[in-house]
Design a protein around this motif. Sequence first.
Motif, PDB file in Angstrom:
ATOM      1  N   PRO A  15       0.768  -1.247   0.000  1.00 45.57           N
ATOM      2  CA  PRO A  15       0.000   0.000   0.000  1.00 45.57           C
ATOM      3  C   PRO A  15       0.801   1.301   0.000  1.00 45.57           C
ATOM      4  O   PRO A  15       0.411   2.261  -0.651  1.00 45.57           O
ATOM      5  CB  PRO A  15      -0.837  -0.094   1.281  1.00 45.57           C
ATOM      6  N   ALA A  16       1.881   1.383   0.745  1.00 36.54           N
ATOM      7  CA  ALA A  16       2.731   2.583   0.829  1.00 36.54           C
ATOM      8  C   ALA A  16       2.012   3.783   1.418  1.00 36.54           C
ATOM      9  O   ALA A  16       2.445   4.912   1.224  1.00 36.54           O
ATOM     10  CB  ALA A  16       3.335   2.935  -0.532  1.00 36.54           C
ATOM     11  N   CYS A  17       0.910   3.572   2.089  1.00 37.64           N
ATOM     12  CA  CYS A  17       0.252   4.660   2.813  1.00 37.64           C
ATOM     13  C   CYS A  17      -0.599   4.056   3.915  1.00 37.64           C
ATOM     14  O   CYS A  17      -0.954   2.887   3.883  1.00 37.64           O
ATOM     15  CB  CYS A  17      -0.581   5.541   1.896  1.00 37.64           C
ATOM     16  N   ASP A  18      -0.919   4.880   4.888  1.00 40.70           N
ATOM     17  CA  ASP A  18      -1.698   4.412   6.028  1.00 40.70           C
ATOM     18  C   ASP A  18      -3.053   5.090   6.023  1.00 40.70           C
ATOM     19  O   ASP A  18      -3.270   6.064   5.323  1.00 40.70           O
ATOM     20  CB  ASP A  18      -0.961   4.743   7.325  1.00 40.70           C
ATOM     21  N   GLY A  19      -3.968   4.546   6.772  1.00 43.24           N
ATOM     22  CA  GLY A  19      -5.249   5.203   6.960  1.00 43.24           C
ATOM     23  C   GLY A  19      -6.348   4.784   6.012  1.00 43.24           C
ATOM     24  O   GLY A  19      -7.473   5.236   6.135  1.00 43.24           O
ATOM     25  N   VAL A  20      -6.067   3.948   5.027  1.00 41.98           N
ATOM     26  CA  VAL A  20      -7.090   3.523   4.080  1.00 41.98           C
ATOM     27  C   VAL A  20      -8.021   2.515   4.741  1.00 41.98           C
ATOM     28  O   VAL A  20      -9.224   2.680   4.746  1.00 41.98           O
ATOM     29  CB  VAL A  20      -6.447   2.917   2.810  1.00 41.98           C
ATOM     30  N   ALA A  21      -7.473   1.481   5.284  1.00 41.71           N
ATOM     31  CA  ALA A  21      -8.203   0.441   6.008  1.00 41.71           C
ATOM     32  C   ALA A  21      -7.168  -0.299   6.835  1.00 41.71           C
ATOM     33  O   ALA A  21      -5.967  -0.045   6.723  1.00 41.71           O
ATOM     34  CB  ALA A  21      -8.896  -0.515   5.030  1.00 41.71           C
ATOM     35  N   SER A  22      -7.617  -1.235   7.660  1.00 42.10           N
ATOM     36  CA  SER A  22      -6.658  -1.972   8.480  1.00 42.10           C
ATOM     37  C   SER A  22      -5.808  -2.890   7.601  1.00 42.10           C
ATOM     38  O   SER A  22      -6.224  -3.295   6.521  1.00 42.10           O
ATOM     39  CB  SER A  22      -7.389  -2.789   9.537  1.00 42.10           C
ATOM     40  N   THR A  23      -4.636  -3.214   8.108  1.00 45.30           N
ATOM     41  CA  THR A  23      -3.751  -4.136   7.402  1.00 45.30           C
ATOM     42  C   THR A  23      -4.461  -5.451   7.147  1.00 45.30           C
ATOM     43  O   THR A  23      -4.393  -6.004   6.051  1.00 45.30           O
ATOM     44  CB  THR A  23      -2.463  -4.367   8.226  1.00 45.30           C
ATOM     45  N   GLU A  24      -5.156  -5.952   8.158  1.00 44.87           N
ATOM     46  CA  GLU A  24      -5.855  -7.229   8.037  1.00 44.87           C
ATOM     47  C   GLU A  24      -6.925  -7.171   6.952  1.00 44.87           C
ATOM     48  O   GLU A  24      -7.045  -8.088   6.141  1.00 44.87           O
ATOM     49  CB  GLU A  24      -6.483  -7.641   9.374  1.00 44.87           C
ATOM     50  N   ALA A  25      -7.708  -6.094   6.943  1.00 47.42           N
ATOM     51  CA  ALA A  25      -8.775  -5.961   5.942  1.00 47.42           C
ATOM     52  C   ALA A  25      -8.195  -5.909   4.534  1.00 47.42           C
ATOM     53  O   ALA A  25      -8.688  -6.585   3.621  1.00 47.42           O
ATOM     54  CB  ALA A  25      -9.614  -4.720   6.222  1.00 47.42           C
ATOM     55  N   LEU A  26      -7.141  -5.116   4.341  1.00 47.09           N
ATOM     56  CA  LEU A  26      -6.520  -5.028   3.020  1.00 47.09           C
ATOM     57  C   LEU A  26      -5.892  -6.356   2.617  1.00 47.09           C
ATOM     58  O   LEU A  26      -6.032  -6.797   1.478  1.00 47.09           O
ATOM     59  CB  LEU A  26      -5.453  -3.929   3.013  1.00 47.09           C
ATOM     60  N   GLY A  27      -5.187  -6.985   3.551  1.00 44.21           N
ATOM     61  CA  GLY A  27      -4.547  -8.262   3.255  1.00 44.21           C
ATOM     62  C   GLY A  27      -5.544  -9.340   2.888  1.00 44.21           C
ATOM     63  O   GLY A  27      -5.358 -10.074   1.917  1.00 44.21           O
ATOM     64  N   GLU A  28      -6.619  -9.429   3.647  1.00 44.29           N
ATOM     65  CA  GLU A  28      -7.649 -10.429   3.367  1.00 44.29           C
ATOM     66  C   GLU A  28      -8.375 -10.142   2.053  1.00 44.29           C
ATOM     67  O   GLU A  28      -8.728 -11.065   1.323  1.00 44.29           O
ATOM     68  CB  GLU A  28      -8.641 -10.530   4.527  1.00 44.29           C
TER      69      GLU A  28
END
Length: 178
Positions: free
Chosen positions: A156-169
């Motif tokens: 992602p290279a940025c924070d605040g979009v969604a949780s790491t877990e949500a994006l990873g899943e």
Amino acid sequence: MTIETIVNRGFDRPHVGLAGMDTKKLKAMRNSTLRACFKLMEETSYRLEHVATVRGREYINDAAARTVNATWYSLESVQGGIIWIACGSNEEIDYSRLLPLALRKVRALLVLGEAEGLKKAFGPMVPQIIECKSMEEALHHAYYYDSEDVKVLFSPACDGVASTEALGEMFIHEVNEL
């Protein structure tokens, strides 16, 4: 500085602490300590995790790479050409550290969300930058990309979009739907 020192100074997750550290502190650390810390990063969930190989193309989940430093490590670690899926952001992010790697490795940049900042930073270097409305759309572009010698890296290279877990899943789910 040792791994224990990083942890004792409040970095309960060494991979997050390392990515957020000042470069002067990183330079002061011994190479063996850095290697040990980066090894911990590789063992973290959603960190350079092989998801699948579809039609000969490897898909790598790096949803834990939420900073430019963490994404730098990911781009540096993946061998060969890369189709990079990143998250767009309205924030001003300094991507300059990634420019040499992008020039050398990134064949296409697929952006989830607002792509203006990434287009501005990588436009002269990356042949294709595509703004995507969803992970499904990004993976559709990656699946049909006209080259067999690339790997698909979600970092992602940025924070605040969604949780790491949500994006990873989400990435894992959509890759498994290909």
